[in-house]
Design an enzyme around this catalytic site. Structure first.
Site, PDB file in Angstrom:
ATOM      1  CE  LYS A 192      -1.759   2.596   1.393  1.00  0.00           C
ATOM      2  NZ  LYS A 192      -1.460   4.340   1.194  1.00  0.00           N
ATOM      3  N   GLY A 245       6.283   4.620   7.911  1.00  0.00           N
ATOM      4  CA  GLY A 245       5.691   5.950   8.215  1.00  0.00           C
ATOM      5  C   GLY A 245       5.835   7.153   9.364  1.00  0.00           C
ATOM      6  CB  SER A 246       4.119   9.534  11.148  1.00  0.00           C
ATOM      7  OG  SER A 246       2.366   9.272  10.853  1.00  0.00           O
ATOM      8  CB  THR A 247       5.613   8.141  15.393  1.00  0.00           C
ATOM      9  OG1 THR A 247       6.576   8.718  15.019  1.00  0.00           O
ATOM     10  CG2 THR A 247       5.230   7.406  17.327  1.00  0.00           C
ATOM     11  CD  GLU A 248      -1.133  11.371  13.691  1.00  0.00           C
ATOM     12  OE1 GLU A 248      -0.537  12.393  13.407  1.00  0.00           O
ATOM     13  OE2 GLU A 248      -2.753  11.938  13.421  1.00  0.00           O
ATOM     14  N   GLY A 250       1.574   4.598  13.047  1.00  0.00           N
ATOM     15  CA  GLY A 250       1.867   3.385  13.887  1.00  0.00           C
ATOM     16  C   GLY A 250       1.225   3.031  14.825  1.00  0.00           C
ATOM     17  CD  GLU A 267      12.614   0.982  10.893  1.00  0.00           C
ATOM     18  OE1 GLU A 267      13.165  -0.194  10.669  1.00  0.00           O
ATOM     19  OE2 GLU A 267      12.930   2.344  10.990  1.00  0.00           O
ATOM     20  CB  CYS A 301      12.552   8.571   8.754  1.00  0.00           C
ATOM     21  SG  CYS A 301      13.592   7.434   8.004  1.00  0.00           S
ATOM     22  CD  GLU A 401       9.203  13.220  11.245  1.00  0.00           C
ATOM     23  OE1 GLU A 401       8.192  12.586  11.558  1.00  0.00           O
ATOM     24  OE2 GLU A 401      10.611  12.354  10.601  1.00  0.00           O
TER      25      GLU A 401
HETATM   26  P1  NAD Z   1       2.522   8.472   7.058  1.00  0.00           P
HETATM   27  O1  NAD Z   1       2.261   8.066   8.288  1.00  0.00           O
HETATM   28  O2  NAD Z   1       1.286   9.411   6.832  1.00  0.00           O
HETATM   29  O3  NAD Z   1       1.503   7.371   5.471  1.00  0.00           O
HETATM   30  C1  NAD Z   1       3.000   6.850   6.042  1.00  0.00           C
HETATM   31  C2  NAD Z   1       1.270   5.629   4.650  1.00  0.00           C
HETATM   32  O4  NAD Z   1       0.383   4.556   5.821  1.00  0.00           O
HETATM   33  C3  NAD Z   1       1.047   5.644   3.734  1.00  0.00           C
HETATM   34  O5  NAD Z   1       0.892   4.556   2.784  1.00  0.00           O
HETATM   35  C4  NAD Z   1      -0.603   6.369   4.041  1.00  0.00           C
HETATM   36  O6  NAD Z   1      -1.246   6.007   3.357  1.00  0.00           O
HETATM   37  C5  NAD Z   1      -0.438   4.602   5.963  1.00  0.00           C
HETATM   38  N1  NAD Z   1      -1.006   5.466   6.141  1.00  0.00           N
HETATM   39  C6  NAD Z   1      -2.012   6.172   6.587  1.00  0.00           C
HETATM   40  N2  NAD Z   1      -2.869   6.140   7.875  1.00  0.00           N
HETATM   41  C7  NAD Z   1      -3.036   4.760   7.926  1.00  0.00           C
HETATM   42  C8  NAD Z   1      -3.439   3.982   8.706  1.00  0.00           C
HETATM   43  N3  NAD Z   1      -4.450   4.347   9.767  1.00  0.00           N
HETATM   44  N4  NAD Z   1      -3.515   2.944   8.713  1.00  0.00           N
HETATM   45  C9  NAD Z   1      -3.114   1.966   7.629  1.00  0.00           C
HETATM   46  N5  NAD Z   1      -1.999   2.930   6.816  1.00  0.00           N
HETATM   47  C10 NAD Z   1      -1.937   4.206   7.408  1.00  0.00           C
HETATM   48  O7  NAD Z   1       4.043   9.239   6.817  1.00  0.00           O
HETATM   49  P2  NAD Z   1       4.379   9.913   5.745  1.00  0.00           P
HETATM   50  O8  NAD Z   1       3.722  11.184   5.110  1.00  0.00           O
HETATM   51  O9  NAD Z   1       3.385   9.039   4.243  1.00  0.00           O
HETATM   52  O10 NAD Z   1       5.974   9.882   5.154  1.00  0.00           O
HETATM   53  C11 NAD Z   1       6.562  10.557   6.421  1.00  0.00           C
HETATM   54  C12 NAD Z   1       6.646   9.644   7.791  1.00  0.00           C
HETATM   55  O11 NAD Z   1       7.382   8.807   7.054  1.00  0.00           O
HETATM   56  C13 NAD Z   1       7.343  10.668   8.864  1.00  0.00           C
HETATM   57  O12 NAD Z   1       6.849  10.948   9.663  1.00  0.00           O
HETATM   58  C14 NAD Z   1       8.602   9.930   8.504  1.00  0.00           C
HETATM   59  O13 NAD Z   1       9.492  10.364   9.546  1.00  0.00           O
HETATM   60  C15 NAD Z   1       8.445   8.143   8.427  1.00  0.00           C
HETATM   61  N6  NAD Z   1       9.600   7.970   7.481  1.00  0.00           N
HETATM   62  C16 NAD Z   1      10.191   6.669   8.475  1.00  0.00           C
HETATM   63  C17 NAD Z   1      11.076   6.386   7.642  1.00  0.00           C
HETATM   64  C18 NAD Z   1      12.115   5.128   8.569  1.00  0.00           C
HETATM   65  O14 NAD Z   1      12.052   4.532   7.924  1.00  0.00           O
HETATM   66  N7  NAD Z   1      11.781   5.416   9.896  1.00  0.00           N
HETATM   67  C19 NAD Z   1      11.566   6.047   6.282  1.00  0.00           C
HETATM   68  C20 NAD Z   1      11.022   7.089   5.801  1.00  0.00           C
HETATM   69  C21 NAD Z   1      10.040   7.691   6.288  1.00  0.00           C
END
Ligand code: NAD
Length: 497
Positions: A192, A245-248, A250, A267, A301, A401
């Site tokens: 996804k 993705g984001s901690t929120e 996560g 991550e 990230c 962040e």
């Molecule tokens: P995001 O958390 O908004 O989205 C990440 C993914 O999760 C997307 O595909 C999104 O559609 C999906 N998603 C959103 N809500 C969801 C839910 N309720 N259930 C399931 N999936 C859902 O993050 P973003 O804005 O796309 O990316 C930026 C974030 O990612 C930053 O916080 C960054 O630090 C983090 N990031 C971390 C790493 C790492 O390896 N630690 C690497 C890259 C990015």
């Protein structure tokens, strides 16, 4: 300022010219059941680049079913050598088509073409890494104290269907952490990608089917996180989740995963300290720290967003650093000379600019940058690389962040002070230390609570070594032998002769 444009290849152009892009389920391109679409933009121009199928729960259902059928089907009988040979073909494919994939990613995500083309070696190394892993999945035979003739062993078996939920900021490598591991272990996946930038993943997965990837092993459901992502994270027939993705988000995924106690690899976000001591080689530390935070316009990230500088060199460092930052060329991502492209969306641009306002309001000193680009670049989502000095840890720009091109220079007095400030964050993804003194460097490495640390460099990643998360930056290794833990489970076997 005139800009040149990297010439996009014919195959990539044909892909983009389709205009609308379907889901990939069971090896075929299919419309979303609900028929909805999502516009995807070129962040350099604000122009609509295409339409993604808006996958929802019904599409996730179809994709998980296809992934399960593939897991239980012919794919089970592929030997490790067969799967390795597939990875070898993937290497070849990537090697030959990388410019097309990179151009699509640059147009869709806004990372400069020099950066996306430059990630070729990293992506190829990942494929090589997983190709070697395919031949290295092994359990143990273990002595036991049971009466009679009992042989005991462990088997490492593929976990099943893995949901791969990824962000928009680094698809060219993000995909390989999942698809490489799936190919190495014999799992299957439903990917996804982020709604903001899914095209390079769709293009690559389509190409992979052309080199013999069996149908159903890698499926792609594009769509919003709250619908497709949530349905995938909740799905009872998904065994594992690999989430970046984001901690929120996560947290939401942890919550959704409890339905069937899925194991997770998470991550998440970061607010990494990049610590410069007075004895550092500033000729290296200045550009190293600048590229460590402004690469990908700060949308990384592990960006070194908190630049901790020893107080007695803080003024000299700040002026050298900002002078270097002012030489960075911001421009359309397809311009080969651009070092910084736009941020991903108007929303992200507004968020970044609101943090600039917050920094000013809280008393930080704006040294350079702080504005969106205007004139010929006004339609793109460009923000100047921005340096704040005199920042302290009470300010929001130092704690939250931002995910944009903004760095906070924070002065410190000595090693203890650097470690105290460095650890003053809920995140624990990464950090760096610049010093000529081995003892200083290793003390900081030892005591900063983060999943990866760099000494006199920033951002190096090799899949053989990998990286981890700590604190609220997540858990589950990326890279190293431990990466495969999320794709395997261990079975203890007792054999009575
Ligand atoms: P995001 O958390 O908004 O989205 C990440 C993914 O999760 C997307 O595909 C999104 O559609 C999906 N998603 C959103 N809500 C969801 C839910 N309720 N259930 C399931 N999936 C859902 O993050 P973003 O804005 O796309 O990316 C930026 C974030 O990612 C930053 O916080 C960054 O630090 C983090 N990031 C971390 C790493 C790492 O390896 N630690 C690497 C890259 C990015």
């Amino acid at each position: 300022m005139t800009s040149q444009t990297f010439e996009i290849g014919d195959a990539a152009r044909r892909f983009l010219d389709r205009g609308s892009h379907r889901l990939i389920i069971d090896g075929g391109l299919v419309e979303a059941v609900g028929g909805g679409t999502i516009e995807t933009f070129d962040p350099s121009s604000g122009v609509v680049l295409g339409h993604l199928a808006a996958g929802e729960a019904d599409d996730v259902e179809k994709a998980v079913r296809a992934a399960r059928a593939a897991f239980e089907g012919e794919w089970r009988h592929w030997t490790p050598y067969d799967r390795q040979a597939l990875l070898f073909r993937a290497y070849q494919l990537l090697n030959e088509n990388f410019d097309d994939i990179a151009s699509i990613e640059t147009l869709d995500m806004g990372a400069p073409i020099s950066r996306t083309r430059g990630s070729k070696a990293a992506a190829l190394r990942m494929v090589q890494f997983f190709a070697s892993m395919a031949l290295n999945i092994r359990g143990e035979t273990i002595q036991n104290g049971l009466p009679g003739d009992v042989t005991t062993m462990t088997i490492r078996a593929p976990a099943g269907v893995v949901a791969g939920i990824v962000p928009w900021n680094g698809s060219l490598t993000a995909i390989w952490w999942i698809v490489g591991a799936v190919m190495a272990t014999g799992c299957t996946t439903v990917l996804k990608p982020a709604a903001e930038a899914s095209l390079s993943i769709l293009y690559l997965v389509e190409l992979l089917h052309g080199i013999g990837l069996p149908k159903g092993v890698v499926n792609v459901v594009t769509g919003h996180g709250s619908t497709a992502g949530d349905a995938l994270a909740r799905h009872p027939d998904v065994d594992r989740i690999a989430f970046t993705g984001s901690t929120e988000t996560g947290r939401r995924i942890i919550d959704a995963s409890k339905v069937n106690i899925k194991r997770l690899q998470l991550e998440l976000g970061g607010k990494s300290p990049d610590i410069v001591f007075a004895d550092a080689d500033l000729d290296k530390a200045v550009p190293g720290a600048a590229l460590g935070v402004f690469g990908n316009s700060g949308q990384v990230c592990f960006a070194g967003t908190r630049l901790l500088v020893q107080r007695r060199i803080a003024d000299e460092f700040t002026s050298r650093f900002s002078a270097f930052v002012e030489t960075l060329r911001v421009g359309p991502a397809m311009d080969p000379s651009a070092q910084l492209g736009p941020v991903i969306s108007t929303k992200q641009r507004d968020t970044v600019l609101s943090y600039v306002d917050a920094g000013r309001a809280e008393g930080a000193r704006l040294v350079t940058g702080g504005n969106a680009l205007t004139g010929q670049y006004a339609d793109g989502y460009f923000v100047q690389p921005t340096v704040f000095a005199g920042v302290d840890m009470d300010m929001r720009i130092a704690r939250e962040e931002i995910f944009g091109p903004v760095v906070s220079i924070i002065p410190f007095d000595d090693v203890e002070d650097a470690i105290r400030i460095g650890n003053q964050t809920e995140y624990g993804l990464a950090g760096a230390v610049w010093s000529r003194d081995v003892s200083t460097a290793l003390t900081v490495v030892d005591r900063i609570h983060a999943g990866v640390m760099w000494v006199n460099c920033y951002g190096l990643i090799d899949p053989l070594v990998g990286f981890n998360g700590a604190k609220m930056s997540g858990y589950g290794a990326k890279g190293s032998l431990a990466h495969l833990d999320n794709y395997l489970y261990t079975k203890s076997v007792y054999v009575q002769r």
